[in-house]
Design a protein around this motif. Structure first.
Motif, PDB file in Angstrom:
ATOM      1  N   ARG A 251      -7.009   2.043   8.256  1.00  0.00           N
ATOM      2  CA  ARG A 251      -6.268   2.812   7.248  1.00  0.00           C
ATOM      3  C   ARG A 251      -4.887   2.187   6.995  1.00  0.00           C
ATOM      4  NH1 ARG A 251      -7.670   9.063   9.123  1.00  0.00           N
ATOM      5  NH2 ARG A 251      -9.751   9.146   8.147  1.00  0.00           N
ATOM      6  N   THR A 252      -4.282   1.638   8.054  1.00  0.00           N
ATOM      7  CA  THR A 252      -2.995   0.956   7.888  1.00  0.00           C
ATOM      8  C   THR A 252      -3.157  -0.278   7.022  1.00  0.00           C
ATOM      9  OG1 THR A 252      -2.277   1.761  10.070  1.00  0.00           O
ATOM     10  CG2 THR A 252      -1.067  -0.101   9.129  1.00  0.00           C
ATOM     11  N   ILE A 253      -4.247  -1.017   7.251  1.00  0.00           N
ATOM     12  CA  ILE A 253      -4.532  -2.191   6.417  1.00  0.00           C
ATOM     13  C   ILE A 253      -4.761  -1.773   4.970  1.00  0.00           C
ATOM     14  CG2 ILE A 253      -6.213  -4.034   5.975  1.00  0.00           C
ATOM     15  CD1 ILE A 253      -6.613  -4.159   9.043  1.00  0.00           C
ATOM     16  N   ASP A 254      -5.515  -0.695   4.765  1.00  0.00           N
ATOM     17  CA  ASP A 254      -5.787  -0.222   3.407  1.00  0.00           C
ATOM     18  C   ASP A 254      -4.486   0.128   2.677  1.00  0.00           C
ATOM     19  OD1 ASP A 254      -8.502  -0.494   3.861  1.00  0.00           O
ATOM     20  OD2 ASP A 254      -8.820   1.633   4.321  1.00  0.00           O
ATOM     21  N   LEU A 255      -3.580   0.784   3.390  1.00  0.00           N
ATOM     22  CA  LEU A 255      -2.324   1.169   2.755  1.00  0.00           C
ATOM     23  C   LEU A 255      -1.453  -0.051   2.483  1.00  0.00           C
ATOM     24  CD1 LEU A 255      -0.409   3.288   1.686  1.00  0.00           C
ATOM     25  CD2 LEU A 255       0.388   3.688   4.039  1.00  0.00           C
ATOM     26  N   VAL A 259      -0.137  -1.011  -1.322  1.00  0.00           N
ATOM     27  CA  VAL A 259       1.281  -1.102  -1.667  1.00  0.00           C
ATOM     28  C   VAL A 259       1.670  -2.546  -1.965  1.00  0.00           C
ATOM     29  CG1 VAL A 259       3.632  -0.658  -0.876  1.00  0.00           C
ATOM     30  CG2 VAL A 259       1.811   0.970  -0.331  1.00  0.00           C
ATOM     31  N   ALA A 260       1.155  -3.494  -1.172  1.00  0.00           N
ATOM     32  CA  ALA A 260       1.507  -4.896  -1.378  1.00  0.00           C
ATOM     33  C   ALA A 260       1.012  -5.399  -2.726  1.00  0.00           C
ATOM     34  CB  ALA A 260       0.949  -5.751  -0.248  1.00  0.00           C
ATOM     35  N   ILE A 261      -0.170  -4.972  -3.152  1.00  0.00           N
ATOM     36  CA  ILE A 261      -0.664  -5.370  -4.471  1.00  0.00           C
ATOM     37  C   ILE A 261       0.238  -4.812  -5.563  1.00  0.00           C
ATOM     38  CG2 ILE A 261      -2.533  -4.970  -6.123  1.00  0.00           C
ATOM     39  CD1 ILE A 261      -4.506  -5.329  -3.836  1.00  0.00           C
ATOM     40  N   GLU A 262       0.655  -3.545  -5.404  1.00  0.00           N
ATOM     41  CA  GLU A 262       1.545  -2.943  -6.403  1.00  0.00           C
ATOM     42  C   GLU A 262       2.875  -3.696  -6.469  1.00  0.00           C
ATOM     43  OE1 GLU A 262       1.880   1.100  -5.226  1.00  0.00           O
ATOM     44  OE2 GLU A 262      -0.095   1.663  -5.988  1.00  0.00           O
ATOM     45  N   VAL A 263       3.436  -4.008  -5.289  1.00  0.00           N
ATOM     46  CA  VAL A 263       4.702  -4.744  -5.251  1.00  0.00           C
ATOM     47  C   VAL A 263       4.522  -6.133  -5.850  1.00  0.00           C
ATOM     48  CG1 VAL A 263       6.392  -5.813  -3.710  1.00  0.00           C
ATOM     49  CG2 VAL A 263       5.655  -3.454  -3.305  1.00  0.00           C
ATOM     50  N   GLY A 264       3.438  -6.817  -5.463  1.00  0.00           N
ATOM     51  CA  GLY A 264       3.199  -8.156  -5.981  1.00  0.00           C
ATOM     52  C   GLY A 264       3.050  -8.180  -7.491  1.00  0.00           C
ATOM     53  N   GLN A 265       2.338  -7.217  -8.029  1.00  0.00           N
ATOM     54  CA  GLN A 265       2.143  -7.171  -9.479  1.00  0.00           C
ATOM     55  C   GLN A 265       3.477  -6.967 -10.201  1.00  0.00           C
ATOM     56  OE1 GLN A 265      -0.786  -4.035  -9.824  1.00  0.00           O
ATOM     57  NE2 GLN A 265      -2.500  -5.473  -9.743  1.00  0.00           N
ATOM     58  N   ARG A 266       4.332  -6.123  -9.641  1.00  0.00           N
ATOM     59  CA  ARG A 266       5.611  -5.834 -10.288  1.00  0.00           C
ATOM     60  C   ARG A 266       6.585  -7.023 -10.189  1.00  0.00           C
ATOM     61  NH1 ARG A 266       6.230  -0.117 -10.450  1.00  0.00           N
ATOM     62  NH2 ARG A 266       8.297  -0.411 -11.385  1.00  0.00           N
ATOM     63  N   LEU A 267       6.414  -7.837  -9.139  1.00  0.00           N
ATOM     64  CA  LEU A 267       7.311  -8.979  -8.947  1.00  0.00           C
ATOM     65  C   LEU A 267       6.714 -10.308  -9.401  1.00  0.00           C
ATOM     66  CD1 LEU A 267       8.760  -8.088  -5.410  1.00  0.00           C
ATOM     67  CD2 LEU A 267       9.852  -7.742  -7.639  1.00  0.00           C
ATOM     68  N   ASN A 274      -7.948 -13.561   0.217  1.00  0.00           N
ATOM     69  CA  ASN A 274      -8.767 -14.312   1.172  1.00  0.00           C
ATOM     70  C   ASN A 274      -8.311 -14.074   2.603  1.00  0.00           C
ATOM     71  OD1 ASN A 274     -10.377 -15.373  -0.816  1.00  0.00           O
ATOM     72  ND2 ASN A 274      -9.234 -17.300  -0.983  1.00  0.00           N
ATOM     73  N   LEU A 275      -7.007 -14.049   2.821  1.00  0.00           N
ATOM     74  CA  LEU A 275      -6.494 -13.775   4.163  1.00  0.00           C
ATOM     75  C   LEU A 275      -6.953 -12.412   4.636  1.00  0.00           C
ATOM     76  CD1 LEU A 275      -4.611 -14.282   6.606  1.00  0.00           C
ATOM     77  CD2 LEU A 275      -2.748 -13.319   5.236  1.00  0.00           C
ATOM     78  N   GLU A 276      -6.805 -11.411   3.792  1.00  0.00           N
ATOM     79  CA  GLU A 276      -7.229 -10.068   4.210  1.00  0.00           C
ATOM     80  C   GLU A 276      -8.718 -10.034   4.519  1.00  0.00           C
ATOM     81  OE1 GLU A 276      -8.236  -5.702   2.542  1.00  0.00           O
ATOM     82  OE2 GLU A 276      -6.704  -6.814   1.426  1.00  0.00           O
ATOM     83  N   SER A 277      -9.523 -10.642   3.669  1.00  0.00           N
ATOM     84  CA  SER A 277     -10.980 -10.624   3.858  1.00  0.00           C
ATOM     85  C   SER A 277     -11.374 -11.270   5.182  1.00  0.00           C
ATOM     86  CB  SER A 277     -11.656 -11.334   2.692  1.00  0.00           C
ATOM     87  OG  SER A 277     -13.048 -11.386   2.873  1.00  0.00           O
ATOM     88  N   GLN A 278     -10.778 -12.406   5.495  1.00  0.00           N
ATOM     89  CA  GLN A 278     -11.104 -13.100   6.734  1.00  0.00           C
ATOM     90  C   GLN A 278     -10.677 -12.300   7.968  1.00  0.00           C
ATOM     91  OE1 GLN A 278      -9.166 -16.864   6.155  1.00  0.00           O
ATOM     92  NE2 GLN A 278     -10.756 -17.665   4.810  1.00  0.00           N
ATOM     93  N   VAL A 279      -9.451 -11.758   7.915  1.00  0.00           N
ATOM     94  CA  VAL A 279      -8.959 -10.997   9.070  1.00  0.00           C
ATOM     95  C   VAL A 279      -9.748  -9.709   9.219  1.00  0.00           C
ATOM     96  CG1 VAL A 279      -6.979  -9.782  10.042  1.00  0.00           C
ATOM     97  CG2 VAL A 279      -6.659 -12.007   8.954  1.00  0.00           C
ATOM     98  N   ARG A 280     -10.041  -9.049   8.118  1.00  0.00           N
ATOM     99  CA  ARG A 280     -10.803  -7.798   8.194  1.00  0.00           C
ATOM    100  C   ARG A 280     -12.182  -8.045   8.817  1.00  0.00           C
ATOM    101  NH1 ARG A 280     -10.520  -2.684   5.425  1.00  0.00           N
ATOM    102  NH2 ARG A 280      -8.764  -3.411   4.138  1.00  0.00           N
ATOM    103  N   GLY A 281     -12.819  -9.150   8.432  1.00  0.00           N
ATOM    104  CA  GLY A 281     -14.107  -9.476   9.027  1.00  0.00           C
ATOM    105  C   GLY A 281     -14.001  -9.708  10.523  1.00  0.00           C
TER     106      GLY A 281
END
Length: 301
Positions: A251-255, A259-267, A274-281
């Motif tokens: 759940r921490t990863i999901d949040l 939030v990081a996608i929202e921040v990234g899009q605004r900036l 890819n990093l998230e997918s590999q680590v999540r696996g």
């Protein structure tokens, strides 16, 4: 709990400071010195005592009783600032009053007053309560902008996410080992306090034109975050059950992702999918191994 009106406390500082022969100036800093800042009955009073000699106030703590019955305190060791010794008493009173006394020699304030730019401690906001010899006349007025985050660079944004995902692997390792205390430290301190909180604060700043001074440890986040984001943050906390902590980790990863996608899009920054997918696996494989060794029936979320 006794509620003490702020003006009464400040009047006490002024009257007491005026009577003390070694006290040359009394300066209020931090939130109570900032116009329209949010404060409540438990907000600290951050007081700088500018002294002819700091050792008498440092060595003898009886003067602290002037402001009430001391419940608990911490005495900051003597340390050098601009070549001058300074110290502090962080004091909690039984009444609920909390005062952080900073003990400064006159020479330290003179040095700061001679500089063209205020240090952050002053630029964040200050009020002169007592000044017997005009020591503060040279101080610049505060801008109230200190400690307000600046927009991160793309490198700072990416590094925050990379370090977050690295630390998720420590949580997984410690949960697999049944090292609950270590796992909780990384999950609730490193992941949330060091990385997720930073991203949440960036999101708040984007929504408020980089004008909000964040509170320490995430204090005040609930007031600034959208209710649904705060609800998701609440869901990342859990008790001692291992499976519940695995759930809290994801759940921490999901949040963080949200939030990081929202921040990234605004900036204008790209989120590292890819990093998230590999680590999540990787984390899912460790969780599966953990459940197998504990004989828990696996039901993927």
């Amino acid at each position: 709990m006794t509620s003490i009106a702020g003006d009464t406390v400040i009047q006490h500082f002024v009257q007491w400071g005026e009577r003390q022969p070694l006290v040359c100036a009394v300066i209020l800093t931090s939130s109570r010195a900032i116009p329209h800042a949010y404060t409540d009955a438990f907000s600290d009073y951050d007081i700088i005592l500018v002294l002819q000699e700091i050792k008498p106030f440092y060595n003898d703590r009886n003067w602290l009783d002037t402001f009430g019955s001391v419940l608990a305190l911490y005495r900051d060791p003597l340390r050098l600032d601009r070549g001058f010794e300074r110290a502090a008493y962080v004091t909690q009173y039984e009444s609920g009053l909390k005062i952080d006394f900073n003990l400064w020699p006159v020479e330290l304030l003179k040095s700061i007053a001679s500089e063209s730019q205020l240090p952050p401690e002053f630029d964040a906001g200050y009020q002169v309560l007592v000044d017997k010899t005009h020591l503060t006349d040279g101080l610049q007025p505060p801008t109230y902008n200190a400690y307000i985050p600046k927009p991160p660079t793309d490198d700072q944004y990416q590094t925050t996410i990379e370090e977050f995902f690295l630390d998720t692997t420590y949580v997984a390792k410690f949960l697999w080992r049944d090292d609950l205390m270590a796992a909780k430290h990384i999950l609730d301190h490193s992941l949330k306090q060091e990385y997720l909180r930073r991203m949440l604060e960036w999101r708040i700043e984007i929504d408020h034109a980089w004008s909000v001074k964040p509170g320490p440890y995430g204090r005040g986040l609930k007031r600034w975050l959208p209710p649904d984001v705060w609800a998701d943050l609440e869901d990342t906390y859990t008790g001692a059950d291992l499976d519940s902590n695995w759930t809290a980790l994801f759940r921490t990863i999901d949040l963080m992702r949200r939030v990081a996608i929202e921040v990234g899009q605004r900036l204008g920054y790209s989120y590292p999918d890819n990093l998230e997918s590999q680590v999540r696996g990787y984390l899912l494989r460790v969780r599966e191994s953990d459940r197998q060794q504990r004989g828990v029936k696996t039901i993927d979320a």
